[in-house]
Each structure stands twice: as structure tokens, then as C-alpha cells.
Write a protein that holds these residues in place. Structure first.
Motif: not given
Length: 340
Positions: A139-154
Motif C-alpha cells: 500500500g502507500k506505507n506498508y505491505l498488507k495481506q489481502v484476502d482476495v485479489i485479481m491481478t496481472d503483471w500487465a
């Protein structure tokens, strides 16, 4: 050595999802209302079965299994919406976090090599820099475990959903859960303003009888979390009804086991849990699970799973070109054409 509670849960979760979507064929969640609006119809039957797993295993809060049932269901619903199997995490098979380009690379290999690589990837829940059993986002200031994600490198993150669950000690724990969630929202929203940011709260329905004023306060705050310009785009409430017979002992000092993560910490959390959920057991039937009922009629409309999932999907499609997420777009078109 006996499997951990979480690894046992993954086996059951995978079987339930597999039965709900045979051979990966998902039902279309969209329908067209009488006034022409698209409605997202959640698969509550599958959610109720998934929620029965932690009761069957008598898994307490600290095991992570009760909240994991919500994560599995949300990722399943996003695949019903038409999003790619490998872009939505957690995936319905080990490893739970596998970048879609890596999955495409494996599929492009010659058969013998593909089988060897796939076997290695599937046998490990975490390969540094490639796969993991859980996902953390900066995030802006720290890493946070997120439970459900949709992402791609692009594209970077397109959906970020946090889930929390509370089954007891509502007045004692609710303020902490809300405060944590608000801070997480601001942290993630400031770095990923285009991602659809959501929050789902699972709540046992006995709060309506035991602590009705706390319930009203909590419902109000959940709704406001989805109205702030710098917080979540949508929030959701899951009201769960079940008998005490199947419930596990609950630690009344519930805490968020993830918290703020240091770089790399997310790869260490459940190293062997999802790997132990072997797909070799998929043909076995799901045992009879304790009954859980979703009280959709008692859920405020603005916090309903239907509105929440509609908002998440609509925001993603509105923030991307029409030649991306084509299957998700087509499913909405199919729903309109079916009813006209």
C-alpha cells in the motif's frame, strides 16, 4: 503426521467448488430484472456449504479457516462473473497464488516438460518470487495481506478485497475490526486508486438477539466504510445462522493473524497447508456438513452480497478497455439477451 486443520479444509473447499463448477464450467450469475437492471445473483448454496467446513472441522478463529471460507467463495463468485481462473486468487487448486503469465508459460511447454514443471509448482505452496499460499500487496506505507485479489503483471491489482469474520464477543471485538479495516482501506487505496477495493464482513446472526444495539452500530459503520471517498468502493455483510452444536470454541480475544507484513513475510505463513490439500482426493464425496443458513432477507440492501459483487465487477469493467475481460463482459450481455 496428521494434516493441519487448514490443509483438511482446503481439501473440502476444493471439492465443494469443483462440484459447483464441474470441469471449471461456472454458471452465469447475471440476470435481467423487470426494470431492465442487471442483477448479480450470488450462489448462496455454495457459500453455505463452504461455511459448514470450519464447523465440521471445529476450526477456531486462530486457524484462519472460518474466514478462509469467505475468501474461497468470493474467488469462486469472481470466476462465475467471467474472470480468469489464474488471475483471481486464491485459485481453486494449489498453488493458491500463481501469476497468470506463469500459468500461460507452463501451458505452452512441451507435454513432458509441462508435466514436470506443473508437478513441481503444484507440490509446493510457495516458490520465492513465483507462487505463494497467500498474497500481500504494497500500500502507500506498508505491505498488507489481502484476502482476495485479481491481478496481472500487465494491469497491476484490479480487485482487492479484505474479509473479516466475527462469531462472538461482538461489542468487545467490533471496534477493533472496523478500525483495522479503515486503516487498511486508506493504505491500499492511496497506492492503487483504480483497483476495485472491497470489504466483506462475516457475522454470526445471533448478534441480532444478543447485542442488537451493537448490530445497528456495526451495520451503520460498514455502510459508511463504503461511502468514503478514500476508503472502500463497496462493503458487504454476510449474516450466518448456525447452531451451537457444531461451533468450535471461540477465543474471545480474536485478533488479526496477519497484521502489517514485512517484505517476504507473506510467503512464510502457511508453507505446507495448501500443498497438503492434494487434488488426488477430489473424487471423494464431501461429508455431511453442519447446516449454515445465509440470512439474506435480514441483510441491509446496501450491504448485500449481490450489490457488493455487482459493484466490484462493474468497477473493474469500467476501468479497463473493452478488449480486456471479454468473457466477463460477454456474461453480462448473455444475461440481457436471454431475457429479451
Amino acid at each position: 503426521m496428521a494434516d493441519s486443520t487448514k490443509s483438511q479444509a482446503w481439501v473440502l473447499f476444493d471439492r465443494i467448488v469443483s462440484e459447483a463448477a464441474p470441469d471449471g464450467a461456472h454458471t452465469n450469475p447475471w440476470s435481467n430484472s423487470a426494470n431492465g437492471e442487471l442483477l448479480f445473483e450470488p450462489d448462496y448454496a455454495t457459500l453455505e456449504r463452504l461455511l459448514g467446513v470450519p464447523l465440521y472441522l471445529k476450526a477456531n478463529t486462530q486457524s484462519g479457516v472460518p474466514a478462509l471460507a469467505l475468501d474461497v467463495w468470493l474467488s469462486y463468485e469472481l470466476r462465475r462473473a467471467g474472470f480468469d481462473r489464474d488471475q483471481v486468487w486464491p485459485r481453486p487448486a494449489n498453488p493458491r497464488i500463481l501469476p497468470a503469465p506463469v500459468a500461460s508459460l507452463i501451458q505452452s511447454l512441451p507435454m513432458k516438460l509441462r508435466e514436470q514443471i506443473a508437478q513441481r509448482v503444484e507440490s509446493k505452496s510457495s516458490i520465492t518470487g513465483v507462487t505463494s499460499s497467500s498474497a500481500a500487496i504494497l500500500g502507500k506505507n506498508y505491505l498488507k495481506q489481502v484476502d482476495v485479489i485479481m491481478t496481472d503483471w500487465a494491469t497491476g491489482p484490479e480487485i482487492l478485497i479484505s474479509t473479516k469474520r466475527m462469531d462472538s464477543s461482538y461489542g468487545k471485538n467490533a471496534p477493533n475490526r472496523i478500525e483495522e479495516s479503515y486503516g487498511d482501506a486508506k493504505n491500499l487505496r492511496l497506492r492503487h486508486p483504480l483497483a476495485a477495493l472491497g470489504f466483506m464482513f462475516g457475522l454470526r446472526s445471533d448478534i441480532l438477539q444478543k447485542e442488537p444495539r451493537t448490530a445497528d452500530w456495526l451495520f451503520d459503520l460498514l455502510a459508511k466504510l463504503g461511502q468514503e471517498d478514500d476508503a472502500y468502493h463497496a462493503t458487504c455483510l454476510i449474516l450466518m445462522q448456525y447452531d451451537d452444536d457444531g461451533a468450535a470454541p471461540v477465543d474471545e480475544t480474536e485478533s488479526d493473524p496477519e497484521g502489517i507484513l514485512e517484505p517476504g513475510a507473506e510467503a512464510l505463513a502457511d508453507e505446507d497447508d495448501s500443498a497438503a490439500a492434494s487434488t488426488s482426493d477430489q473424487d471423494q464425496s464431501v461429508p455431511e456438513l453442519p447446516k449454515v443458513t445465509i440470512l439474506a432477507d435480514l441483510t441491509p440492501p446496501n450491504l448485500s452480497p449481490s450489490c457488493f459483487l455487482n459493484a466490484m465487477v462493474t468497477r473493474v469493467l469500467g476501468a479497463t478497455p473493452v478488449n480486456m475481460h471479454e468473457q466477463a463482459r460477454q456474461r453480462r450481455v448473455d444475461a440481457v439477451q436471454w431475457t429479451t
